[in-house]
Design a protein around this motif. Structure first.
Motif, short mmCIF file in Angstrom:
data_model
loop_
_atom_site.label_atom_id
_atom_site.label_comp_id
_atom_site.label_asym_id
_atom_site.label_seq_id
_atom_site.Cartn_x
_atom_site.Cartn_y
_atom_site.Cartn_z
N SER A 88 22.97 41.36 27.66
CA SER A 88 24.07 41.48 27.98
C SER A 88 24.96 42.34 27.12
O SER A 88 24.82 41.95 25.96
N ILE A 89 25.82 43.25 27.52
CA ILE A 89 26.74 43.96 26.63
C ILE A 89 28.09 43.02 26.46
O ILE A 89 28.72 42.40 27.12
N GLY A 90 28.34 43.26 25.04
CA GLY A 90 29.45 42.57 24.63
C GLY A 90 30.54 43.24 24.02
O GLY A 90 30.38 44.33 23.42
N GLY A 91 31.87 43.05 24.39
CA GLY A 91 32.84 44.04 23.71
C GLY A 91 34.32 43.67 24.47
O GLY A 91 34.57 42.61 24.66
N SER A 92 35.12 44.75 24.54
CA SER A 92 36.42 44.57 24.94
C SER A 92 36.59 45.44 26.17
O SER A 92 36.06 46.55 26.26
N CYS A 93 37.22 45.11 27.63
CA CYS A 93 37.21 45.83 28.38
C CYS A 93 38.81 45.72 28.96
O CYS A 93 39.41 44.78 28.70
N THR A 94 39.07 46.93 29.93
CA THR A 94 40.26 46.41 30.74
C THR A 94 39.79 46.25 32.26
O THR A 94 38.98 47.38 32.58
N ILE A 95 40.25 45.20 32.92
CA ILE A 95 40.06 44.93 34.25
C ILE A 95 41.08 45.41 35.29
O ILE A 95 42.27 44.97 35.00
N VAL A 96 40.78 46.23 36.33
CA VAL A 96 41.78 46.47 37.31
C VAL A 96 41.25 45.99 38.42
O VAL A 96 40.23 45.92 38.98
N LYS A 97 42.32 45.43 39.35
CA LYS A 97 41.86 44.97 40.59
C LYS A 97 42.44 45.98 41.75
O LYS A 97 43.46 46.39 41.81
N ASP A 98 41.27 46.20 42.56
CA ASP A 98 41.82 46.91 43.85
C ASP A 98 41.95 46.18 44.72
O ASP A 98 41.63 45.43 45.44
N GLU A 99 43.39 46.53 45.38
CA GLU A 99 43.90 45.53 46.29
C GLU A 99 43.47 45.63 47.70
O GLU A 99 43.47 44.85 48.44
N VAL A 100 42.78 46.85 47.83
CA VAL A 100 42.25 47.21 49.13
C VAL A 100 40.95 46.38 49.32
O VAL A 100 40.83 45.72 50.52
N SER A 101 40.00 46.45 48.51
CA SER A 101 38.92 45.93 48.54
C SER A 101 38.81 44.27 47.94
O SER A 101 38.05 43.52 48.12
N ASN A 102 39.83 44.03 47.30
CA ASN A 102 40.01 42.95 46.54
C ASN A 102 38.96 42.74 45.30
O ASN A 102 38.66 41.46 44.79
N MET A 103 38.45 43.91 44.87
CA MET A 103 37.25 43.94 43.96
C MET A 103 37.96 43.97 42.57
O MET A 103 38.88 44.69 42.55
N GLU A 104 37.53 43.55 41.50
CA GLU A 104 37.95 43.94 40.12
C GLU A 104 36.96 44.90 39.41
O GLU A 104 35.69 44.58 39.57
N PHE A 105 37.41 45.78 38.67
CA PHE A 105 36.64 46.88 37.90
C PHE A 105 36.92 46.92 36.58
O PHE A 105 37.91 46.85 36.13
N ALA A 106 35.85 46.78 35.72
CA ALA A 106 36.14 47.14 34.38
C ALA A 106 36.32 48.68 34.26
O ALA A 106 34.86 49.41 34.22
N THR A 107 37.37 49.01 34.08
CA THR A 107 37.44 50.80 33.93
C THR A 107 37.28 51.27 32.79
O THR A 107 37.04 52.51 32.59
N SER A 108 37.51 50.53 31.65
CA SER A 108 36.83 51.13 30.38
C SER A 108 36.50 49.65 29.66
O SER A 108 36.70 48.54 29.81
N PHE A 109 35.32 49.76 28.79
CA PHE A 109 34.63 48.81 28.32
C PHE A 109 33.91 49.42 26.92
O PHE A 109 33.11 50.26 26.94
N GLU A 110 34.66 48.88 25.97
CA GLU A 110 34.02 49.26 24.51
C GLU A 110 33.07 48.23 24.03
O GLU A 110 33.26 47.11 23.90
#
Length: 153
Positions: A88-110
């Motif tokens: 498992s990778i561990g770190g800090s990420c920015t999560i963005v929710k796509d309102e159309v698909s209702n999915m969440e994405f980590a657009t950046s992960f350090e």
């Protein structure tokens, strides 16, 4: 036995409910201080590190190298025997929710660290060899025709 190719991450939805976008992963902090931990625990300083991190197709992969401590040797034995083969990778990420698909994405992960874990959040983050046979070559898929009934109008 040679080093196993270990899948570190890909864009498979994880158990935390989001997808880590491969192009958003930043390995620079990890490369500056590459540590392999156990289950994201602070109790063990480091089991070793992961080298040769690279992108292969849809997967980020690398090779685990274990330290010479007793604990690391024990974990390496479990890894080599296939009893503990996920990370498992561990770190800090920015999560963005796509309102159309209702999915969440980590657009950046350090990435700060990589941990050897019994159960990875990303189900694909496992070594791809066991008993010198690629795991993915042992999986068989059989297509089945699915008939859908529609209501007559």
């Amino acid at each position: 036995m040679g080093k196993l190719k270990q899948i570190l991450s890909n864009e498979t939805p994880n158990d935390h409910g989001f997808v880590v976008l491969s192009d958003g992963i930043d390995w620079s902090r990890y490369v500056n201080n590459p540590i392999l931990r156990y289950n994201h625990e602070d109790k063990i300083a480091s089991l070793g590190n992961v080298k040769n991190i690279r992108k292969e197709g849809a997967n980020w992969v690398g090779e685990l190298y274990f330290a010479k401590t007793d604990t690391a040797k024990e974990m390496e034995t479990l890894y080599d025997e296939g009893a503990l083969r996920a990370v498992s990778i561990g770190g800090s990420c920015t999560i963005v929710k796509d309102e159309v698909s209702n999915m969440e994405f980590a657009t950046s992960f350090e990435v700060y660290e990589i941990s050897l874990v019994p159960l990875p959040a990303n189900p694909d983050a496992v070594s791809d060899y066991k008993d010198d046979v690629p795991i993915f070559d042992r999986v068989e898929f059989h297509a089945k025709e699915i008939t859908t009934l529609s209501s007559a109008t």
